[in-house]
Design an enzyme around this catalytic site. Structure first.
Site, short mmCIF file in Angstrom:
data_model
loop_
_atom_site.label_atom_id
_atom_site.label_comp_id
_atom_site.label_asym_id
_atom_site.label_seq_id
_atom_site.Cartn_x
_atom_site.Cartn_y
_atom_site.Cartn_z
N CYS A 114 38.46 40.89 44.31
CA CYS A 114 39.09 41.66 43.08
C CYS A 114 40.63 41.73 43.17
O CYS A 114 41.21 41.84 42.21
CB CYS A 114 38.34 43.05 42.96
N HIS A 262 42.95 45.81 37.07
CA HIS A 262 41.84 44.98 37.59
C HIS A 262 40.64 45.27 36.81
O HIS A 262 40.36 46.68 36.84
CB HIS A 262 41.57 44.84 39.13
N ASN A 292 33.27 42.51 34.75
CA ASN A 292 34.11 42.41 35.81
C ASN A 292 34.22 40.93 36.32
O ASN A 292 33.11 40.42 36.79
CB ASN A 292 33.78 43.24 36.85
#
Length: 335
Positions: A114, A262, A292
């Site tokens: 991530c 993020h 995501n």
């Protein structure tokens, strides 16, 4: 000494939209449950095998290169961030070099999940600051959907992730008051297994072990996440690393024009927004549409924010990420 600046942005997502209602047909979940916990309404999943981590990265890169106003042969180096490479090896960086027909420049792969794009930007920034390179292509791209447990057993993870790619061109900037002002990177490996995919890997379970056992209950090759633990750590580390970047540049939270976090969980982004007392138009979120997308989430969001005129010349833009590893980081940019 030079600064680096982002001169071109691009993104690509598959056409196939998967809604929360679509997921409810293959696992015990529902739209309300997913939205309350994550803020996600839909995500994109690849359908065609022609959409790979590399090919999506190439499509995003072509847009970024065109917008930067450079030729592909002006690129001096490639940095590719992903947790879902086409092959176990080689990494997708060299495949991008091949598929774009770029001269034999170096290609580096970043495996920081991530926070991968933030790490990639930091690496590229240092190369440009040192004067070694002038134009660097940084890509974040992921295909999650082919590796998720799309059953009720895996729902706590599988509803979160989507596929997509984003890219940026970093170029030399002689005015050191502009461009990337600083980057800040951290890790805490003691929590590595709290968000991980353990197999196949050379450490404990390789492909031969999985095949030999043929255990239908084996979940080692699906992603695992201790959701509450990750959430609690994320909100702390997000705040710390944003403040670190601001302090390094003698800035305050009130100086932020746009925060692009993020896209892990809308609730995390909302927590950070409240903590820093930012207005809705000072934080860009698109997790509602894409889920995501790990290393791709920041470049996709940053590109959309720029396309919508929400990132403008002279703005102070902050990028921040936290993820598996545990790894986290921030980037402070004077646009």
């Amino acid at each position: 000494m030079f600064n680096s600046k982002i001169t071109g942005l691009g993104y690509y997502v598959p056409d196939n939209v998967v809604t929360n209602d679509d997921l409810s047909k293959v696992m015990d979940t529902n739209d309300t449950w997913i939205q309350e916990r994550t803020g996600i309404q839909e995500r994109r999943h690849v359908v065609s095998k022609e959409d790979t981590t590399t090919s999506m990265g190439v499509k995003a890169a072509k847009i970024a290169i065109k917008r930067a106003g450079i030729d592909k042969d002006d690129i001096d180096f490639i940095v590719f961030a992903t947790l879902s490479p086409d092959y176990y090896f080689p990494g997708p960086g060299v495949l991008v070099q091949r598929d774009l027909g770029i001269k034999t420049v170096g290609a580096l792969d970043v495996r920081n999940q991530c926070s991968g794009f933030v790490y990639g930007i930091s690496v590229a920034d240092q190369y440009i600051k040192s004067g070694m390179y002038k134009n660097i292509l940084v890509i974040g791209s992921e295909v999650h959907s082919r590796g998720l447990d799309m059953t009720t057993r895996g729902r706590s993870v599988s509803v979160i992730f989507g596929d997509g790619a984003g890219a940026a061109i970093l170029s030399r900037e002689e005015d050191t008051t502009k461009g990337i002002l600083s980057t800040h990177l951290h890790s805490e490996g003691q929590h590595a297994e709290e968000l991980a995919l353990l197999a196949p890997g050379m450490g404990k379970r390789w492909v031969t072990d999985i095949i030999k056992d043929n255990n239908m209950d084996d979940v080692s090759y699906f992603p695992y996440m201790n959701g509450q633990f990750v959430f609690k750590n994320a909100v702390v580390r997000f705040s710390e690393v944003i403040m670190e970047g601001l302090s390094k540049n003698n800035l305050e939270a009130t100086d932020i024009d746009m925060l692009v976090p993020h896209q892990a969980n809308l609730r995390i982004a909302q927590f950070i927004q409240k903590k820093f007392k930012l207005k809705d138009d000072q934080v860009f979120n698109n997790i509602m549409k894409y889920g995501n997308t790990t290393a791709a989430s920041i470049p996709i969001a940053l590109t959309e924010a720029w396309e919508q005129g929400k990132v403008k010349k002279g703005d102070l833009v902050v990028l921040a990420a936290f993820g598996s590893g545990f790894t986290w980081g921030s980037v402070i940019i004077k646009w």
